[in-house]
Scaffold this motif. Sequence first.
Motif, short mmCIF file in Angstrom:
data_model
loop_
_atom_site.label_atom_id
_atom_site.label_comp_id
_atom_site.label_asym_id
_atom_site.label_seq_id
_atom_site.Cartn_x
_atom_site.Cartn_y
_atom_site.Cartn_z
N ALA A 256 6.18 -3.26 -12.75
CA ALA A 256 5.00 -3.23 -13.04
C ALA A 256 4.24 -4.48 -12.29
N SER A 257 5.16 -4.68 -10.74
CA SER A 257 5.21 -6.09 -10.68
C SER A 257 4.50 -5.06 -8.98
N GLY A 258 4.27 -3.61 -9.10
CA GLY A 258 4.01 -3.51 -7.44
C GLY A 258 4.25 -2.31 -7.87
N VAL B 271 9.13 8.07 -15.41
CA VAL B 271 8.88 8.78 -13.60
C VAL B 271 9.98 9.06 -12.89
N ALA B 272 10.07 10.04 -13.23
CA ALA B 272 11.54 11.07 -12.26
C ALA B 272 11.56 11.63 -10.75
N SER B 273 11.99 12.15 -10.07
CA SER B 273 11.51 12.25 -8.87
C SER B 273 11.71 13.91 -8.40
N GLU C 191 6.73 -14.45 -10.88
CA GLU C 191 6.03 -14.44 -9.92
C GLU C 191 5.57 -13.74 -9.36
N ARG C 192 6.49 -12.54 -9.52
CA ARG C 192 5.39 -11.16 -9.03
C ARG C 192 4.25 -10.52 -10.13
N ALA C 193 5.18 -10.83 -11.23
CA ALA C 193 5.15 -10.31 -12.67
C ALA C 193 3.55 -11.30 -12.80
N ALA D 266 10.08 1.92 -13.23
CA ALA D 266 10.94 1.07 -12.39
C ALA D 266 11.91 1.60 -11.76
N GLY D 267 12.60 1.79 -10.86
CA GLY D 267 13.33 2.28 -10.40
C GLY D 267 13.69 1.39 -9.55
N VAL D 268 14.88 1.91 -8.20
CA VAL D 268 15.25 0.98 -6.95
C VAL D 268 15.47 2.38 -6.07
N ALA E 145 22.97 8.75 -4.60
CA ALA E 145 23.33 8.14 -5.85
C ALA E 145 21.03 8.20 -6.88
N TYR E 146 20.45 7.50 -5.87
CA TYR E 146 18.99 8.18 -5.83
C TYR E 146 19.13 8.80 -6.85
N CYS E 147 19.43 10.02 -6.09
CA CYS E 147 18.83 11.68 -6.50
C CYS E 147 19.14 11.51 -8.09
N PRO F 189 5.81 11.74 -8.93
CA PRO F 189 4.18 11.42 -8.68
C PRO F 189 3.87 11.74 -7.15
N GLY F 190 4.26 12.37 -6.34
CA GLY F 190 4.27 12.53 -5.04
C GLY F 190 4.95 11.78 -4.02
N ILE F 191 4.99 11.63 -2.39
CA ILE F 191 5.66 10.93 -1.99
C ILE F 191 4.86 9.62 -1.22
N VAL F 192 5.28 8.49 -2.17
CA VAL F 192 3.55 7.57 -1.58
C VAL F 192 4.93 6.34 -1.99
N ASP F 193 3.60 5.98 -0.81
CA ASP F 193 3.59 4.39 0.50
C ASP F 193 4.31 3.03 -0.67
N THR F 194 5.71 3.37 -0.90
CA THR F 194 5.53 1.30 -1.82
C THR F 194 6.86 1.29 -0.84
N GLY F 195 7.03 0.09 -1.92
CA GLY F 195 8.07 -0.22 -1.46
C GLY F 195 9.59 0.49 -2.06
N LEU F 196 10.17 0.94 -2.33
CA LEU F 196 11.10 1.59 -2.88
C LEU F 196 11.78 1.95 -1.57
N SER G 97 20.05 9.99 -10.38
CA SER G 97 19.45 9.11 -11.09
C SER G 97 18.48 9.90 -11.68
N LYS G 98 17.17 10.70 -10.53
CA LYS G 98 16.57 10.87 -10.44
C LYS G 98 16.37 11.98 -11.48
N LEU G 99 17.36 13.10 -11.68
CA LEU G 99 17.99 14.15 -12.23
C LEU G 99 18.18 14.07 -13.34
N CYS H 179 12.43 -8.73 -17.37
CA CYS H 179 13.77 -8.60 -17.31
C CYS H 179 14.42 -8.26 -16.26
N ASP H 180 15.65 -8.24 -15.61
CA ASP H 180 16.47 -7.29 -14.71
C ASP H 180 16.86 -6.40 -15.86
N LEU H 181 16.44 -5.01 -15.49
CA LEU H 181 17.03 -3.91 -15.82
C LEU H 181 18.12 -3.49 -15.47
N1 LIG Z 1 7.04 5.90 -4.05
C1 LIG Z 1 8.05 7.56 -3.79
O1 LIG Z 1 7.55 8.35 -2.97
C2 LIG Z 1 8.32 7.76 -5.24
C3 LIG Z 1 8.63 9.44 -5.11
C4 LIG Z 1 9.41 9.97 -6.64
C5 LIG Z 1 9.47 8.43 -7.52
N2 LIG Z 1 9.32 7.63 -6.95
C6 LIG Z 1 9.76 7.00 -8.64
O2 LIG Z 1 8.67 6.00 -8.41
C7 LIG Z 1 9.01 4.63 -9.85
C8 LIG Z 1 8.56 3.64 -8.93
O3 LIG Z 1 8.71 3.39 -7.82
P1 LIG Z 1 7.57 2.83 -6.72
O4 LIG Z 1 7.70 4.08 -5.28
O5 LIG Z 1 6.31 2.34 -7.14
O6 LIG Z 1 8.72 1.57 -5.65
P2 LIG Z 1 8.55 0.22 -5.69
O7 LIG Z 1 7.48 -0.11 -5.45
O8 LIG Z 1 9.71 -0.31 -5.26
O9 LIG Z 1 8.22 -0.45 -7.06
C9 LIG Z 1 9.46 -0.10 -7.87
C10 LIG Z 1 8.82 -1.34 -9.66
O10 LIG Z 1 10.24 -1.06 -9.83
C11 LIG Z 1 11.38 -2.65 -10.06
N3 LIG Z 1 12.44 -2.83 -10.55
C12 LIG Z 1 13.03 -2.32 -9.13
N4 LIG Z 1 14.28 -2.81 -10.06
C13 LIG Z 1 14.10 -3.66 -10.43
C14 LIG Z 1 15.62 -4.05 -11.77
N5 LIG Z 1 16.20 -4.24 -11.58
N6 LIG Z 1 14.72 -4.78 -13.13
C15 LIG Z 1 13.00 -4.02 -13.26
N7 LIG Z 1 12.79 -3.89 -12.79
C16 LIG Z 1 12.65 -3.28 -11.19
C17 LIG Z 1 10.09 -3.11 -9.16
O11 LIG Z 1 10.16 -4.98 -9.27
P3 LIG Z 1 9.97 -5.49 -8.22
O12 LIG Z 1 8.60 -5.49 -7.12
O13 LIG Z 1 10.69 -7.35 -9.28
O14 LIG Z 1 10.92 -5.29 -7.39
C18 LIG Z 1 8.89 -2.72 -8.76
O15 LIG Z 1 8.44 -3.12 -10.05
C19 LIG Z 1 10.45 4.93 -9.22
O16 LIG Z 1 10.93 5.53 -10.44
C20 LIG Z 1 10.58 6.07 -8.36
O17 LIG Z 1 12.16 6.07 -8.19
C21 LIG Z 1 8.49 6.95 -6.27
#
Ligand SMILES: NC(=O)c1ccc[n+]([C@@H]2O[C@H](COP(=O)([O-])OP(=O)(O)OC[C@H]3O[C@@H](n4cnc5c(N)ncnc54)[C@H](OP(=O)(O)O)[C@@H]3O)[C@@H](O)[C@H]2O)c1
Length: 292
Positions: free
Chosen positions: A20-22, A146-148, A47-49, A99-101, A174-176, A205-212, A178-180, A70-72
Amino acid sequence: MAAFVDPKLLHGKTILLTGASGGIGYFTARELARRGARMVLVCRDAERAEKARANIVHAVPEALVDVLLCDLSLLANVRELAAEVGRRYEKLDVLVNNAGVMPGPLRITTEGHELSWVTNHLSVFALTNLLLPQLDAAGKARVVTVASDGHWLGEIEASQAVRNDPDKYSSFAAYCDSKLANILFTNELAHRLDLTGITANCLHPGIVDTGLVNPNSSWLLKTMWGLGKPFMVSPERGAQTSIFLASAPEVAHVSGRYFKHSKPARLLSGNAQNRTEASRLWQISAEETGIG
Ligand SMILES: NC(=O)c1ccc[n+]([C@@H]2O[C@H](COP(=O)([O-])OP(=O)(O)OC[C@H]3O[C@@H](n4cnc5c(N)ncnc54)[C@H](OP(=O)(O)O)[C@@H]3O)[C@@H](O)[C@H]2O)c1
């Protein structure tokens, strides 16, 4: 004009959301709080929380927001998280596995798991299974994952053998994978929870401008992500399908489906629809987590 949001829609509901941090997770949490849910934010960084919590309360002054750290990526932490949830909450109405990485170079955790496999899939498998008593206690509950569309390139068994091998490792693959796994897990969970009050759905969720994609990601991915930025949607928009699945009355009884743009969508690979693959993944995940 902004669409009307019923501030009482989720009154009395408790929703736990990971990551939920971003990004998508923050906006999902904020909008579910706006609909009256008590939000439990699971974040790994204090802090981010706190920043996320404060921003939600600033935007929705009447919001009820708790934070659990929690560090997942470590399953021992996931077990502690589930125990803490059990102590604090009698019931959970919705679990949003968000949450995803997107990993950079191969990283194996101290528990021996590849980073994206454990963060994106094994922790989802473990947390959901460990929280089933609280979900069950709600009477009617929802699990939203939240898959992909990246599941299209995923494989489970073929990848299992090379996932921790530095010579064969591909972070994107590896990411793909995990999403499957998110989709197969949802299918199997929905199947196992049939005839209970708990539904399980997943989404792209779409292709989303985040920190992924981040500084640790491969240069190729960073380049592609940079080129794609003008076409991406905002995280607020990317949160819409998660919000829909967590709250909309019209999907209260829908289970085992994949959604895009808040509508049921076609899966992009045969693997993702394979029932045998889904039950095999369950078995692998139960062995790897010791849960389920
Ligand atoms: N962005 C896209 O285009 C897209 C497309 C398809 C699917 N998704 C999926 O959408 C979901 C959200 O991603 P996002 O795009 O919003 O990316 P993001 O901005 O990087 O957000 C990911 C969130 O997961 C948290 N996280 C990562 N590793 C963690 C861990 N070990 N323990 C606890 N929290 C952890 C992050 O926390 P920190 O702030 O601490 O890093 C952050 O809050 C993910 O499952 C991703 O696979 C995204």
